[in-house]
Scaffold this motif. Structure first.
Motif, PDB file in Angstrom:
ATOM      1  N   SER A  50       1.795 -26.574  21.555  1.00  0.00           N
ATOM      2  CA  SER A  50       1.097 -25.612  22.471  1.00  0.00           C
ATOM      3  C   SER A  50       1.656 -25.495  23.728  1.00  0.00           C
ATOM      4  N   TYR A  51       1.656 -24.152  24.112  1.00  0.00           N
ATOM      5  CA  TYR A  51       2.374 -23.753  25.529  1.00  0.00           C
ATOM      6  C   TYR A  51       1.093 -23.230  26.240  1.00  0.00           C
ATOM      7  N   GLU A  52       0.864 -23.856  27.472  1.00  0.00           N
ATOM      8  CA  GLU A  52      -0.387 -23.641  28.049  1.00  0.00           C
ATOM      9  C   GLU A  52      -0.315 -23.965  29.671  1.00  0.00           C
ATOM     10  N   GLY A  57      -6.065 -22.301  35.712  1.00  0.00           N
ATOM     11  CA  GLY A  57      -5.912 -21.779  37.360  1.00  0.00           C
ATOM     12  C   GLY A  57      -4.593 -21.931  37.769  1.00  0.00           C
ATOM     13  N   SER A  58      -3.655 -22.845  36.936  1.00  0.00           N
ATOM     14  CA  SER A  58      -2.369 -22.863  37.397  1.00  0.00           C
ATOM     15  C   SER A  58      -1.142 -22.016  37.112  1.00  0.00           C
ATOM     16  N   TYR A 254      -5.259 -14.954  26.006  1.00  0.00           N
ATOM     17  CA  TYR A 254      -5.240 -14.420  27.592  1.00  0.00           C
ATOM     18  C   TYR A 254      -6.564 -14.876  28.069  1.00  0.00           C
ATOM     19  N   SER A 255      -6.841 -15.224  29.396  1.00  0.00           N
ATOM     20  CA  SER A 255      -7.842 -15.557  30.085  1.00  0.00           C
ATOM     21  C   SER A 255      -7.779 -15.304  31.451  1.00  0.00           C
ATOM     22  N   HIS A 256      -8.962 -14.716  32.022  1.00  0.00           N
ATOM     23  CA  HIS A 256      -9.088 -14.238  33.073  1.00  0.00           C
ATOM     24  C   HIS A 256     -10.338 -14.793  33.897  1.00  0.00           C
ATOM     25  N   LEU A 257      -9.914 -15.703  34.949  1.00  0.00           N
ATOM     26  CA  LEU A 257     -11.085 -16.426  35.885  1.00  0.00           C
ATOM     27  C   LEU A 257     -12.033 -15.356  36.578  1.00  0.00           C
ATOM     28  N   LEU A 258     -13.222 -15.775  36.594  1.00  0.00           N
ATOM     29  CA  LEU A 258     -14.354 -14.893  37.406  1.00  0.00           C
ATOM     30  C   LEU A 258     -14.952 -15.704  38.359  1.00  0.00           C
ATOM     31  N   PRO A 265      -9.772 -22.295  45.912  1.00  0.00           N
ATOM     32  CA  PRO A 265      -8.354 -22.565  46.409  1.00  0.00           C
ATOM     33  C   PRO A 265      -7.527 -23.390  45.560  1.00  0.00           C
ATOM     34  N   ILE A 266      -8.106 -24.055  44.524  1.00  0.00           N
ATOM     35  CA  ILE A 266      -7.387 -24.729  43.416  1.00  0.00           C
ATOM     36  C   ILE A 266      -6.514 -23.775  42.596  1.00  0.00           C
ATOM     37  N   VAL A 267      -7.148 -22.547  42.496  1.00  0.00           N
ATOM     38  CA  VAL A 267      -6.479 -21.729  41.648  1.00  0.00           C
ATOM     39  C   VAL A 267      -5.181 -20.811  42.182  1.00  0.00           C
ATOM     40  N   LYS A 268      -4.329 -20.810  41.223  1.00  0.00           N
ATOM     41  CA  LYS A 268      -2.993 -20.330  41.976  1.00  0.00           C
ATOM     42  C   LYS A 268      -2.843 -18.859  41.108  1.00  0.00           C
ATOM     43  N   THR A 269      -3.579 -18.642  40.158  1.00  0.00           N
ATOM     44  CA  THR A 269      -3.394 -17.343  39.395  1.00  0.00           C
ATOM     45  C   THR A 269      -4.771 -17.267  38.581  1.00  0.00           C
ATOM     46  N   GLN A 270      -5.298 -16.151  38.579  1.00  0.00           N
ATOM     47  CA  GLN A 270      -6.573 -15.678  37.975  1.00  0.00           C
ATOM     48  C   GLN A 270      -6.326 -15.258  36.379  1.00  0.00           C
ATOM     49  N   ASP A 271      -5.074 -15.132  35.943  1.00  0.00           N
ATOM     50  CA  ASP A 271      -4.974 -14.577  34.892  1.00  0.00           C
ATOM     51  C   ASP A 271      -3.681 -15.611  34.132  1.00  0.00           C
ATOM     52  N   SER A 272      -3.927 -16.013  32.582  1.00  0.00           N
ATOM     53  CA  SER A 272      -2.980 -16.942  32.034  1.00  0.00           C
ATOM     54  C   SER A 272      -2.985 -16.662  30.817  1.00  0.00           C
ATOM     55  N   LEU A 273      -1.882 -17.143  30.028  1.00  0.00           N
ATOM     56  CA  LEU A 273      -1.775 -17.259  28.638  1.00  0.00           C
ATOM     57  C   LEU A 273      -1.465 -18.479  27.971  1.00  0.00           C
ATOM     58  N   SER A 274      -1.686 -18.545  26.715  1.00  0.00           N
ATOM     59  CA  SER A 274      -1.739 -20.001  26.167  1.00  0.00           C
ATOM     60  C   SER A 274      -1.322 -19.688  24.633  1.00  0.00           C
TER      61      SER A 274
END
Length: 283
Positions: A50-52, A57-58, A254-258, A265-274
């Motif tokens: 896996s690559y995640e 939020g990282s 693909y995930s997008h935080l809401l 403040p922990i979240v560095k990016t709202q968008d991520s791929l795994s």
């Protein structure tokens, strides 16, 4: 015995590892060629990668190996290293599953961004899942309650589908059969789905909030995260038979935080791929 229904059970069981979810998708690879030997038990072993993100939020990623094993009894009960599950209802269109397992935590050492935030403990996790066939689509709803760590509740609703690649390219004319009933004809299968995740205040505060003590230790601003929609997700993948009992499967999500999760403040990016890729053998 067809194990395609157990794929959804494993996917619904939040207590399972990422590998178990991937392994469950591979189980339909038995296909028409693999006759049921009449035994009560079916087994699956496999390995993947896996690559995640390091955490939700990282903006930093990690690669992990995914070895795994699971056993299925009479297409109704499932046992894996991370928990046990069973169908409460297993009808042609409607399936209701329940599972108990262990997990749901987060380690401070998982990322430098988490320094000073402490660990979120693993613990017992209870899951209830519902799947309903809508023809080409399957509607899903899953509720997971964590007994330790966040002690929160996570709810996910979505739609899933499978399409033989030949149909997409025009090489296969749809016959109305389920793709699972004509596996020998469908070859490569494309899988996909969309979902929305909702979390209560306990879950969001544990994973996205910053208490006064955590603020002093980490340097992050204090933050209180309430309940609400946490993320939207879209997945596309594939499944391919590699012989009578072997199968290969992969997926990219693909995930997008809401909401409050996205504003943390922990979240560095709202968008991520795994991404996951696994090969398995069923017997």
């Amino acid at each position: 015995m067809t194990l395609s229904s157990l794929a959804r059970l494993a996917l619904a069981a939040a207590v399972a590892t990422v590998f178990v979810s991937v392994a469950a998708v591979a189980q339909p690879f038995d296909g028409p060629d693999s006759a049921d030997d009449g035994g009560d038990w079916d087994f699956f072993i496999g390995a993947g990668v896996s690559y995640e993100p390091e955490y939700e939020g990282s903006d930093k990623y990690e690669t992990e190996a995914l070895p795994g094993f699971q056993a299925v009894w009479r297409d109704r009960f499932l046992i894996s290293p991370r928990g046990i599950g069973a169908f409460i209802v297993n009808q042609e269109r409607l399936r209701v599953s329940a599972s108990i397992g262990y997990g749901g935590g987060r380690k401070q050492k998982d990322s430098v961004y988490l320094t000073g935030l402490g660990d979120i403990k693993d613990g017992i996790a209870y899951n209830l899942g519902v799947q309903y066939d809508l023809g080409p689509l399957v509607a899903t709803a899953d509720v997971t309650k964590f007994g330790a760590g966040s002690k929160g509740t996570l709810v996910s609703v979505g739609l899933q589908s499978e399409v033989p690649f030949g149909v997409v390219t025009g090489l296969i004319i749809p016959t109305g059969q389920s793709p699972r009933d004509a596996f020998d004809e469908r070859g490569l299968v494309l899988t996909g789905g969309i979902s929305v995740d909702w979390a209560d205040s306990n879950y969001n505060q544990a994973f996205f909030g910053v208490t006064p003590g955590q603020s002093a230790a980490s340097g992050l601003s204090q933050y209180t995260a309430g309940g609400g929609a946490k993320s939207v997700n879209a997945e596309i993948g594939f499944a391919k038979a590699l012989g009578r009992n072997w199968g290969l499967t992969g997926a990219v999500t693909y995930s997008h935080l809401l909401g409050d999760a996205a504003d943390s403040p922990i979240v560095k990016t709202q968008d991520s791929l795994s991404a996951t890729l696994a090969v398995g053998f069923s017997f």
